[in-house]
Scaffold this motif. Sequence first.
Motif, PDB file in Angstrom:
ATOM      1  N   ILE A   1      28.918  68.921  23.649  1.00  0.00           N
ATOM      2  CA  ILE A   1      29.724  70.107  25.147  1.00  0.00           C
ATOM      3  C   ILE A   1      29.917  70.990  24.387  1.00  0.00           C
ATOM      4  O   ILE A   1      29.556  71.667  23.146  1.00  0.00           O
ATOM      5  N   ALA A   2      28.979  71.987  24.971  1.00  0.00           N
ATOM      6  CA  ALA A   2      28.383  73.345  24.767  1.00  0.00           C
ATOM      7  C   ALA A   2      29.584  74.013  25.705  1.00  0.00           C
ATOM      8  O   ALA A   2      30.307  74.342  26.522  1.00  0.00           O
ATOM      9  N   GLY A   3      29.692  75.328  24.878  1.00  0.00           N
ATOM     10  CA  GLY A   3      30.561  76.331  25.198  1.00  0.00           C
ATOM     11  C   GLY A   3      30.324  77.669  24.223  1.00  0.00           C
ATOM     12  O   GLY A   3      30.414  77.185  23.627  1.00  0.00           O
TER      13      GLY A   3
ATOM     14  N   CYS B   1      24.912  53.454  17.593  1.00  0.00           N
ATOM     15  CA  CYS B   1      25.306  54.719  17.522  1.00  0.00           C
ATOM     16  C   CYS B   1      25.818  55.514  18.348  1.00  0.00           C
ATOM     17  O   CYS B   1      24.547  55.774  19.567  1.00  0.00           O
ATOM     18  N   LEU B   2      25.896  56.455  18.625  1.00  0.00           N
ATOM     19  CA  LEU B   2      26.752  57.260  19.182  1.00  0.00           C
ATOM     20  C   LEU B   2      27.041  59.198  18.846  1.00  0.00           C
ATOM     21  O   LEU B   2      28.051  59.214  17.879  1.00  0.00           O
ATOM     22  N   VAL B   3      25.767  59.885  19.058  1.00  0.00           N
ATOM     23  CA  VAL B   3      26.008  61.144  18.514  1.00  0.00           C
ATOM     24  C   VAL B   3      26.822  62.274  19.781  1.00  0.00           C
ATOM     25  O   VAL B   3      26.122  62.019  20.511  1.00  0.00           O
ATOM     26  N   VAL B   4      27.819  62.701  18.877  1.00  0.00           N
ATOM     27  CA  VAL B   4      28.617  64.194  20.013  1.00  0.00           C
ATOM     28  C   VAL B   4      28.172  65.178  18.950  1.00  0.00           C
ATOM     29  O   VAL B   4      28.715  65.215  17.978  1.00  0.00           O
ATOM     30  N   VAL B   5      27.492  65.980  19.789  1.00  0.00           N
ATOM     31  CA  VAL B   5      27.253  67.602  19.472  1.00  0.00           C
ATOM     32  C   VAL B   5      27.980  68.818  20.193  1.00  0.00           C
ATOM     33  O   VAL B   5      27.981  68.501  21.474  1.00  0.00           O
ATOM     34  N   VAL B   6      28.798  70.070  19.329  1.00  0.00           N
ATOM     35  CA  VAL B   6      29.215  70.515  19.923  1.00  0.00           C
ATOM     36  C   VAL B   6      28.355  72.110  19.782  1.00  0.00           C
ATOM     37  O   VAL B   6      27.261  71.756  18.600  1.00  0.00           O
ATOM     38  N   SER B   7      28.520  72.600  20.724  1.00  0.00           N
ATOM     39  CA  SER B   7      27.073  73.890  20.641  1.00  0.00           C
ATOM     40  C   SER B   7      26.967  74.826  21.691  1.00  0.00           C
ATOM     41  O   SER B   7      28.364  74.725  21.761  1.00  0.00           O
ATOM     42  N   GLN B   8      26.881  76.076  21.239  1.00  0.00           N
ATOM     43  CA  GLN B   8      26.741  77.197  22.210  1.00  0.00           C
ATOM     44  C   GLN B   8      25.908  77.194  23.128  1.00  0.00           C
ATOM     45  O   GLN B   8      26.307  77.893  24.180  1.00  0.00           O
TER      46      GLN B   8
END
Length: 764
Positions: free
Chosen positions: A87-89, A189-196
Amino acid sequence: MTDQAVGGGHLPPEVAGAPATTAPGPRAAAPRRDGAVARPAVPAAVPGAGAFAGRRRELKALHADIARAGLDTLSGRKGARSRVLLIAGRPGSGRTALAEELLRELAADHPDGVLRAGLTGPAGEPADTGATARELLSALGAGAPPGAPEDELTERLREALADRRALLFLDDAPGADQVEPLLPDAPDCLVVVVSQGPLTGITDVRPCALGGLDGVAGVAVLSRYAGPTRITVDPRTADSVVEECGGQPAALVLAGTWLAARPMSSVADLYQALHAVPVPPDLPTGARPLFRAFRLTHDALPPSAARMLRLLTLAPGGLVDAHTASALAGCSVAAADTTLGEFAALGLLRPSTTEDAENTEDTDLTEDAEPPGARTPDAAIGSPPDTTAFCPPDAAAFSPPDATAFSPPDAAAFSPPDAALYPPYRLPGCLAPLARELLVEHERPAEVQLARARMLERTVRLLQSCRAMAEPADSPARQRTAGLPRALRFGSRAAAAHWLRSRRGALLDAARIAVADGELDTLDRRLMAALTRTLLAHQGAEAAAPDLYTLHGLVLRVAERRELPRERAAALLNLGDLDGQAGRTEQALTRYRGALEAARSVKDPVATGRALESLGGAYTELGDWQRAADWYGRALELRLARGEGGDAARLHGRIGGALACAGRWDEALRAWRAAAGTHRRLGETAGQARATGELARVQEYAGRPEDALRTALEALDMARKAGDERLEAALQLRIAETLDRLGDPAAARLHRAAGERLLGDYEE
């Protein structure tokens, strides 16, 4: 850090059709010193509460990405690694709130739970990957040796997740370098990453890029915080405000709470105020909405509150509570607690989830605690006090002549009865850089340093109080804490331990920051000493070992920078011990040699003796018996010169053990005889019996069974006199083995039976 509190767009319970949570009623208006009466504040919405608004299209796309086959699963087989959703923003776009909503919807399909980690520190620096892996291992209940390198920690993490079905949430990732080592080799497993930005280098990442909210969702967020009446009256201007805020949830929250604090202002006033905020010409277009909203909120605060907000960026680990804010700003704890609650109501702070993650009995942490629900973090931020701080009729009311607005007369009635019960908050990650810019702009370096010094001093006092609670009630330390102010006391040992667990990361970060700063080494040394003792008192040496390794490393940095040989020797000895316990014997040897050099440079006999003996122990661990005996011998010379008989007896025994392992029987026998003689002179019958028993063992190894039998019988008689039944039992069994070798099975059976009977009695 994250922008969870102000992101994503949240509707209030009443808008979502759910029953609203009842907030405590407002207190009576407090009179100001200038004779005016404070206008009651409009209760502001709690950031992060209520139903999720907007982002439904993005949520649907994320679910579709999970179901879609990846590049490594086109053949129909599961891939070797976990799937990664990105999820990028821009910070403030609601990235974390969207991720949390996704995790909430996926939680039922992942029975092993959700693991969370922030990959950016409070000052914007990338988090240490090894430390992150250790924290995740701790959350899984899988430990790692203190001082383990990053590669070992990440490998252990992957092994711990290999057979699990869990969600791994990596928030605010600076880039792929921080994410890739943490990805588990677990297809379930599921990896959710938040990044710009993108995660270049990680294969098969499914990105979801966020922009601003659409007009309907943006107006809903604004209405959620400002109230629906004025939004409904002027919907066109509300749309203009959403456009001015770029649809960014963080900016909309700040704008909505600014309007909520001014019941006489209109949506048009809000739009004009936002538009009037000057923006630096080099500021990127996408960053301008949040800049305007934050500056508008900050500039409307009273000077004392604005200064506190700026100083909160100095909080270690990004964790803020009333004590930290009080020390930084130089105000009372009650006033700081009130102000933090008002900041949270404005969307400037969010409640920390650190304490929620603690598996403790929070309902009764103190011996004189209030009833459950009498004061909770939600209640503290749900309805700000009725002061002029955030709802003045005009600009003049925003600058009261003193801090009365932040410490009303009845504030004492709302003060927690225990230092552990002040609710913690965090400054959202999207706002922290803006607040740091204001700190540099408004505060002089000397004032910032003074604020840090006050904070460290307060932390040391809290740690001393926390440590005292681990001691008996009638101990001198507990009696001293009784004279401390109420805000610095803990009601029970459970409350103190809970506070230590929930603040542990921030306490370690405080030590790191002070060491890196280099100007507060005296206070920092006190902090590290207090934290070390407190961790040992509440957690024990084994559980606290990873944190102690970090602290001893920091002490070593300060000692080397300040040229303090004694502190350097102590830190190296402690680090060497932890390295040795973790199996890093060669590294421990290097530490011990450095400690010996430092101790000899200042003629410190205690540290010198410990270093010499530790070197002997390290060589024993390596099986280098000759060097072990040599270093033990040097330590023995020092002990004998100082007349330390007990230590000398122990070292005689260690020399005898090393020489016996080397097959040097005659020298080993002399060493054990010296050990037994030293114990006899000291009147230690039990020690003499043990040394004599070891002498018998060496005689047997040397091929002298008759001598060994005679010596063992002497040791048995000493053990009986000393009343040591366990040693007596061991000697009986050893005598039985010797008699078997000498061809006397009948006598051997008698001694063996006696030994087994004694062992049975001892175990009972």
